[in-house]
Design a protein around this motif. Structure first.
Motif, PDB file in Angstrom:
ATOM      1  N   UNK A   1      -7.033  -5.582  -2.373  1.00  0.00           N
ATOM      2  CA  UNK A   1      -6.948  -4.123  -2.473  1.00  0.00           C
ATOM      3  C   UNK A   1      -5.716  -3.594  -1.735  1.00  0.00           C
ATOM      4  N   UNK A   2      -5.560  -4.041  -0.483  1.00  0.00           N
ATOM      5  CA  UNK A   2      -4.409  -3.595   0.320  1.00  0.00           C
ATOM      6  C   UNK A   2      -3.116  -4.103  -0.310  1.00  0.00           C
ATOM      7  N   UNK A   3      -3.135  -5.382  -0.716  1.00  0.00           N
ATOM      8  CA  UNK A   3      -1.929  -5.972  -1.311  1.00  0.00           C
ATOM      9  C   UNK A   3      -1.574  -5.273  -2.613  1.00  0.00           C
ATOM     10  N   UNK A   4      -2.601  -4.834  -3.319  1.00  0.00           N
ATOM     11  CA  UNK A   4      -2.363  -4.138  -4.576  1.00  0.00           C
ATOM     12  C   UNK A   4      -1.542  -2.873  -4.349  1.00  0.00           C
ATOM     13  N   UNK A   5      -1.856  -2.157  -3.277  1.00  0.00           N
ATOM     14  CA  UNK A   5      -1.073  -0.960  -2.943  1.00  0.00           C
ATOM     15  C   UNK A   5       0.344  -1.345  -2.535  1.00  0.00           C
ATOM     16  N   UNK A   6       0.457  -2.451  -1.797  1.00  0.00           N
ATOM     17  CA  UNK A   6       1.784  -2.866  -1.324  1.00  0.00           C
ATOM     18  C   UNK A   6       2.675  -3.335  -2.467  1.00  0.00           C
ATOM     19  N   UNK A   7       2.076  -4.035  -3.428  1.00  0.00           N
ATOM     20  CA  UNK A   7       2.860  -4.649  -4.502  1.00  0.00           C
ATOM     21  C   UNK A   7       2.891  -3.773  -5.749  1.00  0.00           C
ATOM     22  N   UNK A   8       2.082  -2.702  -5.698  1.00  0.00           N
ATOM     23  CA  UNK A   8       1.964  -1.815  -6.843  1.00  0.00           C
ATOM     24  C   UNK A   8       1.534  -2.579  -8.096  1.00  0.00           C
ATOM     25  N   UNK A   9       0.509  -3.372  -7.928  1.00  0.00           N
ATOM     26  CA  UNK A   9      -0.037  -4.168  -9.034  1.00  0.00           C
ATOM     27  C   UNK A   9      -1.552  -4.035  -9.008  1.00  0.00           C
ATOM     28  N   UNK A  10      -2.180  -4.175 -10.149  1.00  0.00           N
ATOM     29  CA  UNK A  10      -3.636  -4.190 -10.210  1.00  0.00           C
ATOM     30  C   UNK A  10      -4.170  -5.324  -9.333  1.00  0.00           C
ATOM     31  N   UNK A  11      -5.213  -5.067  -8.548  1.00  0.00           N
ATOM     32  CA  UNK A  11      -5.799  -6.122  -7.713  1.00  0.00           C
ATOM     33  C   UNK A  11      -6.229  -7.321  -8.559  1.00  0.00           C
ATOM     34  N   UNK A  12      -6.715  -7.040  -9.757  1.00  0.00           N
ATOM     35  CA  UNK A  12      -7.238  -8.118 -10.611  1.00  0.00           C
ATOM     36  C   UNK A  12      -6.152  -9.113 -11.007  1.00  0.00           C
ATOM     37  N   UNK A  13      -4.888  -8.713 -10.966  1.00  0.00           N
ATOM     38  CA  UNK A  13      -3.819  -9.625 -11.396  1.00  0.00           C
ATOM     39  C   UNK A  13      -3.216 -10.396 -10.222  1.00  0.00           C
ATOM     40  N   UNK A  14      -3.808 -10.220  -9.029  1.00  0.00           N
ATOM     41  CA  UNK A  14      -3.246 -10.870  -7.832  1.00  0.00           C
ATOM     42  C   UNK A  14      -3.966 -12.167  -7.514  1.00  0.00           C
TER      43      UNK A  14
ATOM     44  N   UNK B   1      -1.979 -20.070  -0.029  1.00  0.00           N
ATOM     45  CA  UNK B   1      -0.830 -20.386   0.823  1.00  0.00           C
ATOM     46  C   UNK B   1      -0.466 -19.227   1.737  1.00  0.00           C
ATOM     47  N   UNK B   2      -1.457 -18.552   2.242  1.00  0.00           N
ATOM     48  CA  UNK B   2      -1.299 -17.439   3.186  1.00  0.00           C
ATOM     49  C   UNK B   2      -0.512 -16.267   2.614  1.00  0.00           C
ATOM     50  N   UNK B   3      -0.564 -16.108   1.295  1.00  0.00           N
ATOM     51  CA  UNK B   3       0.131 -14.992   0.643  1.00  0.00           C
ATOM     52  C   UNK B   3      -0.750 -14.416  -0.460  1.00  0.00           C
ATOM     53  N   UNK B   4      -0.384 -13.208  -0.846  1.00  0.00           N
ATOM     54  CA  UNK B   4      -0.947 -12.655  -2.068  1.00  0.00           C
ATOM     55  C   UNK B   4       0.209 -12.550  -3.056  1.00  0.00           C
ATOM     56  N   UNK B   5       0.001 -13.134  -4.261  1.00  0.00           N
ATOM     57  CA  UNK B   5       1.122 -13.305  -5.182  1.00  0.00           C
ATOM     58  C   UNK B   5       0.819 -12.661  -6.537  1.00  0.00           C
TER      59      UNK B   5
ATOM     60  N   UNK C   1      -0.634   1.966   7.102  1.00  0.00           N
ATOM     61  CA  UNK C   1      -1.083   2.915   6.086  1.00  0.00           C
ATOM     62  C   UNK C   1      -2.563   2.705   5.772  1.00  0.00           C
ATOM     63  N   UNK C   2      -3.291   3.779   5.525  1.00  0.00           N
ATOM     64  CA  UNK C   2      -4.728   3.687   5.214  1.00  0.00           C
ATOM     65  C   UNK C   2      -5.415   2.695   6.144  1.00  0.00           C
TER      66      UNK C   2
END
Ligand code: FES
Ligand code: FES
Lengths: 159, 776
Positions: B568-581, B585-589, B609-610
């Motif tokens: 959810x947080x990464x989705x905001x950071x990457x501006x991508x749908x959470x479902x596609x993440x 390896x200690x990352x969200x890609x 943020x938030x």
């Protein structure tokens, strides 16, 4: 008067006050060597094994005064320069440590064995652990770890 | 091999180093007794020298006068509420038949008084100065004596509850009848019946029971205990001492083995009361002899099994009758006896007619309790002996007989539902069972086909092979609950807080591995903290082979929730749908390759943020209890001159689903088999005519040392349990059930005698051999 004895524990000389009739086990634990475990108090489990002048003994069976003037080595003294002793590392790598309560005693017996028999057979290792009871492991991985240590140390001497 | 691809894991399925291995191998002060709490009192116990007596008078004045004695507890100054020492879920299925201290003693070793003093020596000296006058009562020293008409009644007190029929010394009864057992026998081509008697045995953890108590700065009672059940210990202590539960904290540090005996509240109540009354820290440790005669044991049993089968070997009827001896108190009396049937009978589900008739009796003997295997151990000895006899009668290979009768994937047994633990069980269908593979591998390793019936002799040594098969469970379905909490830190690491209790089994490590797998990090990034009733969520504790499955599923669920929050947080950071993440390896890609690190996520969530603490708590209760399976094979040599039995080779092949940590899982099998070999060959508490344990030392009660054992070969087969965390089932208990029947069957193959009384000491083997010669 309480007898005072001189002990060299893991290379450090100490003068230690003892109670009458106290065992080496009790003195060592009071001096902070908590790797020395009490499992039976009758010499039957090996959890309290330490090296006394280089040979493995059950410290619950040694009167403290009888150790006066001697060298005592415990597992607290095995690490060198922040590195585990190879047998400690081998125990970790083999998955030989379950509850770990017997582990210090097993290390003491294993190190004692390799000090006079650097290339033991599997049966010789099992024989050397004959006085160490472990209720968790079935000894398989502990024996493997001691054999691996012997191989490693032989490799180092050859090199 | 199963025709499917198992999922691939990064952390799970690897023999990761145990999270506590370095501390243990360097001898760090991590056990209860290592803490050296300044000013701690030491506690010693006076126990009963008589098997059954009333305390007429107890005079502590001489003991109190001893300098250094601080407090003496007896039945005259302690709470009288009855409870059970069994650390089970609430309400416990064990009767409330014990008191902290009672005016009546019921076995040699029963608690009479406790002394708290400045040193252990003073406490022990004071114990010897307590004068007790007893009025002897007639003692009951065997199962038959307990059931005899007019037998002395052991629990006639009117405040005990939960006893089935106290007047007849009967603690508990379970009867189950499926189909028509007698019609099944009538229609059988072959019927065999066997009666086995098993002995008193002790768990013998190398670290005995030990509890350190103290008051924290707010006056709350803290108990640091070598317990398998910190949450049950808190509940029971609070009840017995009448303290609000919130005033008690129980912490389990590293402990030196449990095997069931530390599922018992034996010292926490006394340490708690001493510390509450004196305001001072106090420490109690059982001596090795006390561990034998005053703690808990494996219930001795008499088990009768009758089997009927057709010419094809398929079972028509299975009849099992059990009488269990719980000793003086009914700790685990009902549930251990129930498990004799519930963990064994479903294995042979081809029989349409099944009867189970179990009862547990009181005697004035040492107290039974939970012990690894928990009744299945005693049950399998009788069942697998009878199966071997049946194979002999049918002229069939014992392996083949098992293959024709054991449960398979997609099948069920009415017993799953019929016998539970203090209530009905849970219906279930087996979703993973690789027993065929286990049998194939084991038979091949031992050289079954060549060695069976070969009767090889080597001087006076006769060789033979034997086998048996087994199942257990994974937690108590619909009863055991476990919870896990995970929170994320600034650097992308996590704290895993679990109530689960690592006894040395490695559960902290494997639960960490499950969290690491879901969160896509290496195990070092999971900081595991467990078993502290103030700090960790609830868990019923380490028993019933529950931790991997029940606690493991709770960890998986918590980790999945945390992962979703991270996405959810990464989705905001990457501006991508959470479902596609993807996390790993200690990352969200993102599919395109763009990524953020977990550290980026952690920093943003906590500081930028938030803002939010990423974290979750999840709970799990098993809807079923998937059984692990095991096939066990041994080659033994029997010295026909001395009766000595040597194990030449031992192979145990297990299906535990996906082993989360293979080295740890193998270690569980190796250790359980070693303990089972001791139980089969040497371990026996000898009880005198006066009810006293005659051999309460490691010198006289022989547990296996390295030279006594073969190199135990533990093999794990590929398997996947769909309801398990990452496909896992349990493994810790099953191995202990195997050696006794396997070795008995191998002795039969070697010398043609059946041993039905345990352990198989040289005397018993010789007696049996001589019996043959006389009869033959
Ligand atoms: S404590 Fe010394 S041998 Fe057991
Ligand atoms: S590892 Fe537990 S006693 Fe050896």
């Amino acid at each position: 008067m309480k007898p005072t004895i001189a002990l060299t524990i893991n290379g450090i000389q100490r003068s230690v006050e003892t109670e009458l009739g106290e065992t080496l086990l009790e003195v060592l634990r009071r001096e902070g060597m908590k790797s020395v475990k009490l499992g039976c108090d009758t010499g039957d489990c090996g959890a309290c094994a330490v090296l006394l002048d280089g040979s493995a003994v059950n410290s619950c069976m040694v009167l403290a005064v009888a150790a006066d003037g001697k060298d005592v080595d415990t597992v607290e003294g095995l690490e060198h320069d922040g590195h585990l002793h190879p047998m400690q590392q081998a125990m970790v790598d083999a998955g030989a440590v379950q509850c770990g309560f017997c582990t210090p005693g097993i290390l003491v017996s294993g190190i004692d064995l390799l000090s006079h028999n650097p290339d033991p057979t599997e049966d010789e290792v099992k024989e050397a652990l004959g006085g160490n009871l472990c209720r968790c492991t079935g000894y398989v991985k502990q024996v493997d770890a001691i054999l691996a240590t012997a191989r490693l140390q032989a490799g180092e001497t050859d090199a | 091999m199963p025709d499917r691809t198992l999922p691939r894991f990064e952390v799970v399925g690897h023999s990761e180093t145990k999270v506590d291995a370095y501390a243990l191998v360097t001898g760090k002060p991590v056990f209860v007794e290592d803490s050296d709490i300044a000013g701690s009192l030491h506690i010693a116990f006076l126990t009963s020298p008589h098997p059954h007596a009333r305390i007429v008078e107890i005079d502590t004045s001489r003991a109190e006068a001893l300098p250094g004695v601080v407090l003496i507890l007896t039945h005259e100054n302690t709470p009288t509420r009855r409870y059970t020492t069994a650390g089970q879920g609430y309400p416990e299925p064990s009767p409330y038949d014990a008191r902290m201290f009672d005016s009546r003693v019921r076995f040699v070793g029963d608690r009479v008084a406790a002394v708290a003093a400045e040193t252990l020596e003073i406490a022990r000296a004071a114990v010897r100065l307590i004068d007790v006058r007893y009025e002897m009562l007639p003692a009951v020293l065997s199962i038959d004596a307990a059931l005899a008409v007019g037998a002395p009644v052991i629990h006639d007190e009117d405040d005990a509850t939960g006893i089935h029929d106290a007047a007849r010394n009967t603690v508990s009864v379970v009867k189950v009848d499926v189909g028509d057992i007698e019609a099944g026998f009538a229609g059988s081509a072959t019927v065999v019946e066997t009666v086995c008697e098993t002995q008193y045995a002790q768990h013998a953890p190398i670290e005995p029971h030990v509890v350190q108590g103290y008051l924290d700065n707010d006056g709350r009672l803290v108990l640091v205990s070598s317990t398998q059940v910190p949450f049950h210990a808190r509940r029971i202590v609070s009840m017995v001492l009448d303290l609000p539960l919130y005033r008690v904290r129980v912490i389990k540090p590293r402990i030196g083995g449990g095997f069931g005996v530390k599922q018992e509240i034996l010292l926490e109540d006394v340490v708690g009361l001493v510390t509450m009354r004196t305001g001072r820290p106090s420490l109690a440790v059982l001596s090795r002899p006390e561990e034998f005669y005053a703690s808990r044991t494996r219930h001795p049993m008499r088990v009768r099994v009758k089997l009927g089968a057709g010419d094809d070997g398929v079972l028509h009827s299975v009849d099992m009758e059990v009488i269990s001896n719980t000793g003086a108190y009914g700790s685990h009396a009902l549930t251990v006896m129930s498990n004799v049937g519930s963990k064994t009978l479903p294995l042979y589900n081809k029989a349409p007619n099944v009867r189970f008739d179990g009862k547990t009796v009181y005697t004035n003997m040492p107290v039974g309790g939970a012990y690894r295997g928990y009744g299945a151990t005693q049950g399998y000895f009788a069942l697998e002996t009878a199966m071997d006899e049946l194979a002999g009668e049918l002229g069939m290979d014992p392996v083949e007989l098992r293959r024709r009768n054991h449960i398979q994937v997609g099948e069920t047994s009415p017993i799953f539902e019929a016998i539970g633990e203090g209530k009905a069980g849970v219906e279930q269908t087996v979703k993973s069972c690789e027993l065929e593979q286990c049998i194939d591998i084991g038979a091949e390793r031992i050289g079954w086909d060549a060695k069976r019936g070969a009767r090889r002799r080597d001087g006076s040594w006769a060789h033979g092979v034997g086998m048996s098969i087994h199942m257990q469970g994974s937690g108590i379905a619909d009863v055991d609950m476990a919870a896990a909490t995970i929170k994320m830190n600034d650097d992308g690491s996590f704290n895993l807080l679990i109530g689960a209790t690592d006894l040395g089994t490695g559960s902290d490590t494997i639960l960490g591995q499950i969290a690491a797998e879901v969160l896509g990090v290496p195990l070092v990034k999971i900081v595991v903290y467990s078993s502290d009733t103030d700090m960790t969520p609830f868990d019923t504790g380490a028993y019933a082979s529950s931790t991997t499955y029940v606690s493991g599923n709770a960890v998986r669920l918590a980790a999945e929730q945390v992962r979703d929050q991270i996405l959810e947080v990464a989705s905001a950071m990457l501006d991508e749908e959470a479902a596609s993440l993807r996390i790993g390896s200690e990352r969200v890609t993102v599919a395109t390759g763009e990524s953020v690190t977990l550290e980026d996520v952690g920093l943003r969530a906590l500081y930028a943020t938030d803002q939010v603490q990423i974290g979750a708590t999840a709970s799990y209760v098993g809807a079923e209890s998937p059984p692990p399976f095991l096939a066990s094979f041994a080659e033994v040599a029997v010295d026909t001159e001395t009766g000595q039995v040597k194990i030449i080779e031992y192979v145990a092949v297990a299906d535990c689903g996906v082993p989360i940590n293979p080295a740890a899982a193998e270690g569980q099998v190796e250790g359980a088999v070693a303990n089972g070999i001791g139980y089969a060959l040497t371990e026996e508490m000898l009880i005198s005519d006066h009810g006293r344990v005659r051999n309460p030392t490691f010198f006289d009660y022989k547990i296996p040392a390295a030279p006594d054992l073969p190199r135990i070969q533990a093999i794990l087969v590929d398997s996947y349990e769909p309801t398990g965390p990452m496909g896992a089932k349990s493994i810790a208990e099953i191995g202990i059930n195997a050696p006794m029947p396997t070795i008995a069957n191998a002795i039969y193959d070697a010398v043609g005698v059946r041993l039905r009384t345990t352990p198989f000491t040289p005397e018993r083997v010789l007696d049996a051999l001589e019996g043959i010669q006389q009869n033959g």
